[in-house]
Write a protein that holds these residues in place. Structure first.
Motif, PDB file in Angstrom:
ATOM      1  N   THR A   1       0.980  -0.856  -9.477  1.00  0.00           N
ATOM      2  CA  THR A   1       1.443   0.500  -9.790  1.00  0.00           C
ATOM      3  C   THR A   1       1.319   0.859 -11.262  1.00  0.00           C
TER       4      THR A   1
ATOM      5  N   GLU B   1       0.821  -1.206   0.000  1.00  0.00           N
ATOM      6  CA  GLU B   1       0.000   0.000   0.000  1.00  0.00           C
ATOM      7  C   GLU B   1       0.859   1.262   0.000  1.00  0.00           C
ATOM      8  N   LYS B   2       1.971   1.217   0.711  1.00  0.00           N
ATOM      9  CA  LYS B   2       2.858   2.378   0.732  1.00  0.00           C
ATOM     10  C   LYS B   2       3.508   2.603  -0.630  1.00  0.00           C
TER      11      LYS B   2
ATOM     12  N   GLU C   1       1.470   6.817  -6.862  1.00  0.00           N
ATOM     13  CA  GLU C   1       0.355   7.685  -7.227  1.00  0.00           C
ATOM     14  C   GLU C   1       0.643   9.151  -6.904  1.00  0.00           C
ATOM     15  N   ALA C   2       1.340   9.380  -5.805  1.00  0.00           N
ATOM     16  CA  ALA C   2       1.627  10.755  -5.383  1.00  0.00           C
ATOM     17  C   ALA C   2       2.777  11.380  -6.158  1.00  0.00           C
TER      18      ALA C   2
ATOM     19  N   VAL D   1       2.196   1.772  -3.551  1.00  0.00           N
ATOM     20  CA  VAL D   1       1.154   2.270  -4.446  1.00  0.00           C
ATOM     21  C   VAL D   1       0.909   3.761  -4.197  1.00  0.00           C
ATOM     22  N   LYS D   2       0.817   4.147  -2.932  1.00  0.00           N
ATOM     23  CA  LYS D   2       0.604   5.566  -2.611  1.00  0.00           C
ATOM     24  C   LYS D   2       1.773   6.416  -3.081  1.00  0.00           C
TER      25      LYS D   2
END
Length: 525
Positions: free
Chosen positions: A295, A217-218, A224-225, A220-221
């Protein structure tokens, strides 16, 4: 008191000197840590004094232009001159020992390649995008077409200073090459506009939980960021210390590094030698596919080379499943900025030419070279070395220490001490304050621009438009004093597979390539 002061003032200068010598002699005789100083008080200190600046003495006075390692004075002078836009030519012929074993000769064509006058690239002698699109074969959602054949190798914030990372990133943005983060995570100093390759080491810095486990999850974030993240590189090992983990001492963990790497302050962080997210080839491929799916980014691996059994298993598994890494970065065992025991840096893993040739043949024998982008790393930041790597089958070149030299590194070889005098490889605020990112980013920009220009000029001299067209018959090696030459095809027992290429003009039409910075399109003197 007046009497004491009068006595002190009456002592001549040589009296004070004699007193200091006697005190120094007593200190040397009474200590037991250094035998030389104990047995030869006072004069024995000269031995340690000379030893302390011996490397500098040899570097600047004793050694000739061609005998230093890892980069000799002539090589460093070319990088420095190129980065400063100074005269990087030489006169009166070569001073190299051209009969030495392994000396590289590149064959020129009788008639060199000439770009058509109407070709827009003829006014852009610095532009050479990759001939391959990374991630296209495996249909990743965000395939990546590198705009430059020369890019920045993995060097983390922590290994390099903040100002060094900022300088490289700004220079990379201006030229159009990508910037590999190294395994230290994504810092604010990587966010000045260049394309970024996120390196994932065994500690999963920046994408881990409190126990050091990988957290999808980290990742992916993070992707995305930060849309400038274009690829993920899973680091299995590196040339400096393959198969060995590392320690980030608690004293070096600042609040900033703690936040970036997601590690606690005040506690040593141990990087294991192996990944905890997988333990075998099927597990690694599944991990790669999961990251690519979540991703949308191309995912590759980076490794030094030694035993070949698992490389063969990986190639067989990729052939059977049609899955696997989109790119493979081969790191030579010549070492780099990473601190390592001498036994590892000097003896563990194969040098680039042997490691790359062995791995390339494994994938070639299974017909897989067209679906993989091969990235080469290991003292390849000089034109002739880069051409050799392209002839062997490399599609891209990563430069590390050469990039450091371009922004001021003086090859002091104390990267592991936090006392780098040039401010490049240290976290000392004072030492790194001497680096002006506005100036040093220009220096790196001009270095990588000049390197690319000379690679293209050698390609044209050999009759090619792009270095991907080089074959192993185009480069020959001296075999020593027997006056024999041998092509690289003969020396390493293979000829690389042809790379699909028509023209740089056609590469510019790729839907996956972004427009080049105008500064690179403009011809400069």
């Amino acid at each position: 008191m007046d009497t004491i002061l009068a006595f002190i003032s009456s002592i001549p200068w040589w009296g004070w000197l004699l007193t200091l010598i006697i005190l120094l002699a007593l200190r040397d005789i009474l200590q037991k840590n250094h035998t030389i100083r104990h047995n030869f008080p006072v004069v024995g200190n000269l031995r340690y004094l000379l030893e302390s600046f011996g490397p500098e003495l040899r570097q600047y006075i004793v050694a000739n232009n061609r005998e230093e390692l890892p980069f000799n004075r002539q090589q460093r002078a070319w990088i420095y001159a190129s980065s400063k836009r100074e005269n990087n030519f030489q006169g009166f012929g070569t001073d190299q020992d051209i009969a030495s074993p392994g000396y590289i000769f590149i064959k020129p064509a009788l008639l060199p390649f000439q770009l058509p006058s109407e070709d827009p690239n003829c006014h852009t002698p610095y532009y050479a995008p990759s001939a391959k699109v990374i991630g296209l074969y495996h249909q990743r959602r965000r395939p990546y077409h590198p705009r430059s054949i020369v890019n920045i190798s993995g060097m983390s914030f922590g290994s390099l200073s903040a100002t060094a990372i900022e300088s490289l990133n700004k220079g990379a943005k201006k030229f159009g090459c990508y910037h590999n983060t190294g395994e230290g995570g994504l810092s604010n100093y990587h966010k000045f506009g260049a394309d970024v390759v996120f390196n994932i080491g065994t500690s999963y810095f920046g994408i881990r939980d409190d126990n050091g486990n990988f957290v999808m999850e980290k990742l992916v974030k993070l992707a995305e960021a930060n849309p400038f993240l274009r690829m993920l590189e899973l680091k299995l090992s590196q040339g400096a210390k393959p198969g060995k983990g590392g320690v980030l001492p608690a004293a070096k963990i600042t609040a900033e590094i703690s936040e970036i790497r997601h590690v606690p302050i005040g506690k040593d962080v141990i990087s294991p030698a192996a990944h905890s997210a997988f333990s075998d080839i099927p597990g690694m491929v599944a991990f790669i596919e999961a990251m690519a799916e979540k991703t949308g980014l191309p995912v590759g691996i980076k490794s030094a080379v030694g035993k070949l059994e698992l490389w063969e298993e990986l190639a067989d598994y990729m052939l059977a499943t049609n899955q696997g890494p989109d790119f493979i970065t081969i790191d030579g065992g010549e070492g780099g900025t990473g601190a390592a025991p001498p036994s590892f840096a000097d003896h563990v893993s194969l040098p680039f030419v042997y490691g790359f040739s062995k791995v390339y043949q494994i994938f070639q024998q299974r017909g897989l070279t067209s679906r993989i982008t091969f990235i080469a790393s290991g003292k390849l930041g000089l034109p002739e070395s880069a051409v050799m790597a392209f002839a062997m089958g490399a599609d891209l070149i990563n430069v590390g220490r050469e990039a450091m030299l371009s922004i001021g590194c003086i090859q002091a070889q104390i990267c592991h001490t936090n006392r780098c005098p040039s401010g490049v490889a240290t976290q000392s605020k004072w030492l790194q304050s001497g680096i002006d990112p506005a100036l040093k980013s220009e220096r790196f920009y001009h270095y990588v621009k000049t390197l690319t220009k000379e690679i293209l000029e050698i390609s044209h001299a050999a009759g090619y438009e792009h270095p991907c067209q080089f074959t192993m018959e185009d480069v020959v090696l001296a075999m020593g004093d027997n006056n024999r030459l041998q092509s690289m095809a003969e020396a390493y027992g293979y000829t690389k597979d042809p790379v699909a290429f028509s023209s740089i003009r056609d590469l510019l039409k790729s839907p996956y390539i972004e427009p080049l910075n105008e500064a690179v399109r403009t011809k400069e003197n």
